[in-house]
Design an enzyme around this catalytic site. Structure first.
Site, PDB file in Angstrom:
ATOM      1  CD  GLU A 207      11.452 -33.511   8.129  1.00 33.13           C
ATOM      2  OE1 GLU A 207      10.239 -33.337   8.402  1.00 33.13           O
ATOM      3  OE2 GLU A 207      12.005 -34.616   8.220  1.00 33.13           O
TER       4      GLU A 207
ATOM      5  CD  GLU B 205       8.794 -37.850  13.047  1.00 33.48           C
ATOM      6  OE1 GLU B 205       7.871 -38.664  13.231  1.00 33.48           O
ATOM      7  OE2 GLU B 205       8.679 -36.825  12.360  1.00 33.48           O
TER       8      GLU B 205
HETATM    9  C1  XIL Z   1       5.666 -35.610   5.127  1.00 28.80           C
HETATM   10  C2  XIL Z   1       5.535 -35.413   3.630  1.00 28.80           C
HETATM   11  O1  XIL Z   1       5.969 -34.113   3.311  1.00 28.80           O
HETATM   12  C3  XIL Z   1       4.111 -35.611   3.223  1.00 28.80           C
HETATM   13  O2  XIL Z   1       4.000 -35.524   1.808  1.00 28.80           O
HETATM   14  C4  XIL Z   1       3.614 -36.958   3.682  1.00 28.80           C
HETATM   15  O3  XIL Z   1       2.239 -37.087   3.402  1.00 28.80           O
HETATM   16  C5  XIL Z   1       3.811 -37.117   5.182  1.00 28.80           C
HETATM   17  O4  XIL Z   1       5.165 -36.883   5.485  1.00 28.80           O
HETATM   18  N1  XIL Z   1       8.433 -35.325   9.422  1.00 28.80           N
HETATM   19  C6  XIL Z   1       9.145 -36.005   8.487  1.00 28.80           C
HETATM   20  C7  XIL Z   1       8.734 -35.978   7.068  1.00 28.80           C
HETATM   21  O5  XIL Z   1      10.225 -36.545   8.816  1.00 28.80           O
HETATM   22  O6  XIL Z   1       9.036 -37.166   6.402  1.00 28.80           O
HETATM   23  C8  XIL Z   1       7.272 -35.673   6.906  1.00 28.80           C
HETATM   24  O7  XIL Z   1       7.000 -35.511   5.511  1.00 28.80           O
HETATM   25  C9  XIL Z   1       6.900 -34.468   7.721  1.00 28.80           C
HETATM   26  C10 XIL Z   1       7.176 -34.694   9.179  1.00 28.80           C
END
Ligand code: XIL
Length: 850
Positions: free
Chosen positions: A319, A211
């Site tokens: 994701e 990010e």
């Molecule tokens: C999220 C996790 O799933 C949660 O458990 C945590 O509280 C926050 O982060 N983008 C990403 C991930 O790259 O690491 C994030 O994961 C979601 C957004």
């Protein structure tokens, strides 16, 4: 008719809701809506990893309970156990949702500041279960402890107000005294070396930087994070460099979100290009794909993947989850996403869901994943599996000798590409008797004199379903079909109250041949009533194969060709159609089912009436299976083709796959001519238009058919020429799809152009000669003539004109002296000079040696 959007919309909205179907059956038990659901038992539940095994890995983010097997307050150990079983059954890759993030693995400064316990458990879990391990994530602005950025340099005035994050999600940004650039780089290097080094050879992919791109307008390029503020933009390159030092074999990924947004994806492209120019070791792009109903649209994902793919390195969907909407909407959205992903299967190497099931998702939306909180597959899961099946080619076993006989026997019926009209592009599944007859009269008058022979009605002719006028919503009889006592389709009481014979007879009187659409197998209503298999002691349930139903419509079942009575069933269906006066059958849902395809081919060959056989659907047909497909006279080689640049692109792609394969008796087919006046509700490229037409009940009756049902073709003149040149030069069958009552005369002129038809009926599929910039040059030789033929110089660019200096070499012509004439202008063309070709346009030449 494949992935029929009307049908799919309806299916999603009504049929696939099993509950609704059963409910309908309860209210009116005598009605034939009692369709047995195809509910997979858990042992038969297909798996994502198997469904996509030849295309990409399918992964899932797991949490520490999964890695350790321990329950938590929220999830009992029994549920965790079920989730672990699901992970093993469905996925072949894992990502850690949190355990490898900096705050977890390296919470404190100093040599003993690491906490490897949970990360080790994660890695062990993956290793023990043969799952590919992803490490997530090394450098990120979130979930990184304050000490990382802390030091003795006073923060700038603005520190407390910059880089705020969504309150409540992540903690506020550190605003105290800061480390220097050197200190922070050293911490980063130490962290990356320790963590990557520890799992070297085990973790195969690392999210190195997460990010780093800013949101908002193009001028906000890189996120104003503490990494950026303290180190500067080269923190990204440095992170990759350190990771590469720590494990030169690991795949290093840049990961970011909202890349469905055209502005953000351009930022990604600039960033990665500049890193590539600096020779930074970056091996894959992760597109997080936290989607909602808007960003999940096929077109948006398709475009985003198009852009990312240009970078020339693998794409990982890292994701995936999908918020918003109800189950039906989610199912459709997931279907669109996976269709887009499969379209980019050459680039996409991994798809990871962000969570095992809805209960453990990080999102507030209650159901963003494919499994519910009890680990049960949801309709969206079925949709994803369906897309996997539908978009992958099945290579068929060697063809039986009887099939070869059939192919030889049928050759005489289609010595050149068949020509005709098909109702689907202009009427969808809803053409009625009177409109049919009126179209038929025009066909006989305007097209038949030019060699167009077949007048074909697509799916819907035996359906008793009625859509609300101007809408794609069913009135509710979607599962009711008109069948005779043998389970054979007959003219629908709703659409063809006087039967199909009336249409066939009129066609024959006019000298026109008559065709109908059929679906593989039997209509489920015939199964529900367990009708007899004509001429045998068997009944439908003796020959049905309920596990081999159509993947994109659910009103049929397959036929098990190993059962006695099965061939007789198909013989009977074909004879029944012949008795109705049918001269052509467009058999749908058949190309990937060899035993039934062979049975149909045999039945058609046996039948005393000459019947032209056209096979569908087509997007995953492969020339490897040509022997089978030759049981038919025409084979769809594309999905549904519409009036859009992307459809043109697909036609070019499929022509390339199938180039040179046409031969008398077997014609690869690029779908109907979507020209003139089309059906506004069928076109996937104009989804907005379709939705707009989804009229409210109070508007009904105030609109007429013209206003709500039809729309003009969206092709530019250049695209229209490209479209027809493609078909002429590939010897694709020409079936007009536009409404014959409402299309303007100009369209009739262009589809009956003598030169176009001469090239098409020449019956030779051209081959690609050369490609440069956006120019593709194809050449189709004239059958039996040396030194004569046609050349198409296509500008494949949708927006920019191209100036092209022709050469014999590009045309694939041996040297010599040739005459050239433009088919579209009818003028001689001097090819010594450069020519400019408009976007998506073509220079279509006839040539002859002097
Ligand atoms: C999220 C996790 O799933 C949660 O458990 C945590 O509280 C926050 O982060 N983008 C990403 C991930 O790259 O690491 C994030 O994961 C979601 C957004």
């Amino acid at each position: 008719m494949k992935s029929n959007p009307i049908l799919i919309t309806i299916l999603a909205a009504t049929i696939l809701s099993r509950a609704a179907a059963l409910q309908a059956a309860e209210v009116e038990p005598q009605k034939p809506t009692m369709v047995p659901p195809i509910t997979p038992t858990s042992s038969a539940t297909p798996s994502l990893k198997t469904a996509f095994k030849d295309v990409f890995l399918v992964g899932v983010a797991i949490n520490s309970s999964h890695a350790t097997g321990h329950g938590t307050g929220r999830r009992s150990s029994e549920l965790v156990g079920q989730e672990i079983a699901l992970i093993k059954a469905q996925f072949n890759q894992i990502s850690p949702d949190n355990d490898l993030k900096w705050e977890k693995i390296h919470p404190r400064n100093g040599a003993d500041g690491y906490n490897f316990g949970p990360a080790d458990a994660y890695v062990d879990f993956g290793e023990n279960n043969g799952l590919l391990l992803v490490g997530h994530t090394l450098v990120w602005h979130n979930q990184t402890p304050d000490w990382v950025f802390a030091g003795t340099n006073p923060p700038p005035q603005s520190a407390h107000s910059t880089n705020r994050v969504t309150p409540g999600y992540f903690k506020p940004v550190y605003a105290g005294p800061r480390a220097s650039r050197e200190e922070l780089l050293e911490r980063m290097r130490d962290h990356i070396h320790k963590v990557v080094g520890r799992y070297k050879g085990k973790v195969k992919v690392w999210d190195v930087v997460n990010e780093a791109l800013a949101d908002g307008p193009p001028e906000n390029y890189l996120r104003d994070s503490l990494w950026m503020q303290i180190i500067g933009p080269d923190f990204i390159a440095k992170a990759f460099q350190y990771a590469h030092e720590a494990d030169p074999d690991v795949i290093l990924r840049y990961n970011d979100f909202a890349l469905e947004n055209p502005v953000k994806v351009q930022k990604l492209v600039s960033l990665i290009k500049s890193l590539q120019e600096q020779k930074v070791p970056i091996h894959a792009i992760g597109t997080q794909s936290h989607l909602n109903l808007d960003s999940a649209q096929f077109e948006k994902i398709d475009r985003s993947l198009d852009e990312i793919a240009k970078l020339g390195i693998p794409i990982h969907i890292t994701e995936l989850d999908l918020s918003g909407g109800n189950n039906d909407e989610k199912q459709l959205a997931y279907e669109g996403v996976f269709r887009a992903v499969m379209k980019h299967r050459d680039s996409v190497k991994l798809v990871t869901f962000w969570g095992v099931d809805d209960a453990v998702s990080w999102l507030r939306d209650g159901s963003p994943l494919l499994f519910d909180g009890n680990c049960q597959p949801k309709p969206a899961f079925d949709a994803v599996i369906r897309v996997a099946k539908e978009t992958q080619t099945v290579v068929l076993p060697a063809v039986g000798s009887s099939a070869e006989d059939v192919a030889i026997h049928k050759k005489a019926l289609a010595p050149t590409p068949p020509l005709g009209w098909n109702s689907y592009d202009s009427y969808g599944n809803q053409i009625r008797e009177e409109e049919t007859l009126r179209n038929l009269e025009v066909f006989a008058k305007k097209l038949a004199p030019h060699g167009y022979q077949y007048f074909v009605l697509d799916l819907g002719w035996y359906s008793e379903d009625v859509c609300i006028p101007g809408s794609v919503r069913s009135m509710g009889n979607i599962l009711d079909f008109a069948l005779d006592g043998n389970g054979y389709p007959i003219g629908s009481r709703t659409y063809f109250p006087n039967g199909m014979k009336r249409i066939a007879d009129r066609a024959h009187k006019l000298g026109v041949k008559f065709g109908l659409h059929m679906m593989r197998g039997m209509v489920r209503k015939a199964w529900v009533y367990n009708l007899p298999v004509k001429g045998t002691p068997y009944r439908m349930r003796d020959i049905a194969d309920t596990n081999n139903a159509c993947l994109w419509a659910n009103f049929t079942y397959g036929v098990d060709m190993t059962k006695p009575g099965a061939q007789e069933y198909y013989d009977g269906v074909i004879q029944h159609l012949a008795d109705m006066g049918v001269d052509m059958i467009k058999y749908d849902d058949v190309v990937n089912y060899p035993p039934e395809l062979e049975a149909i081919g045999k039945a058609v060959a046996k039948c005393k009436r000459d019947i032209l056989l056209s096979l569908s659907p087509g997007d995953d047909t492969t020339p490897k299976n040509k022997d089978y497909y030759k049981l038919g006279h025409m084979l769809r080689i594309t999905g549904d083709v519409w009036d859009s640049h992307s459809s043109l692109n697909n036609c070019f792609k499929r022509w390339r796959d199938w180039q040179g394969a046409a031969e008398p008796g077997f014609w690869p087919d690029m779908d109907m001519l979507c020209l003139g006046t089309l059906n506004g509700m069928c076109d996937p490229a104009t989804q907005d238009e379709r939705e707009r037409r989804n009229l409210k009940p109070e508007e009904l009756g105030r609109k007429n058919l013209e206003e709500v049902f039809f729309r003009p073709c969206h092709f530019t003149p250049g695209q229209e020429h490209t479209f027809l040149t493609l078909r002429a030069m590939s010897a694709s069958p020409l079936f007009m799809g536009g409404c014959l009552l409402r299309s303007e005369q100009r369209v009739f002129d262009v589809i009956t152009d003598r030169d176009v038809l001469a090239c098409n009926q020449n019956g030779v599929s051209g081959t690609l000669q050369s490609q440069q910039a956006s120019i593709d040059v194809w050449r189709t030789p004239k059958a039996g003539k040396l030194g004569q033929g046609w050349i198409g110089v296509f500008n494949r660019n949708e927006t920019a004109p191209v100036t092209f200096t022709p050469s014999f070499n590009d045309f694939g012509l041996p040297g010599g002296s040739y005459r050239f004439r433009s088919i579209w202008t009818k003028e001689p063309v001097n090819i010594d000079k450069p020519v400019t070709i408009a976007p998506d346009d073509v220079l279509f030449l006839e040539y002859g040696s002097n």
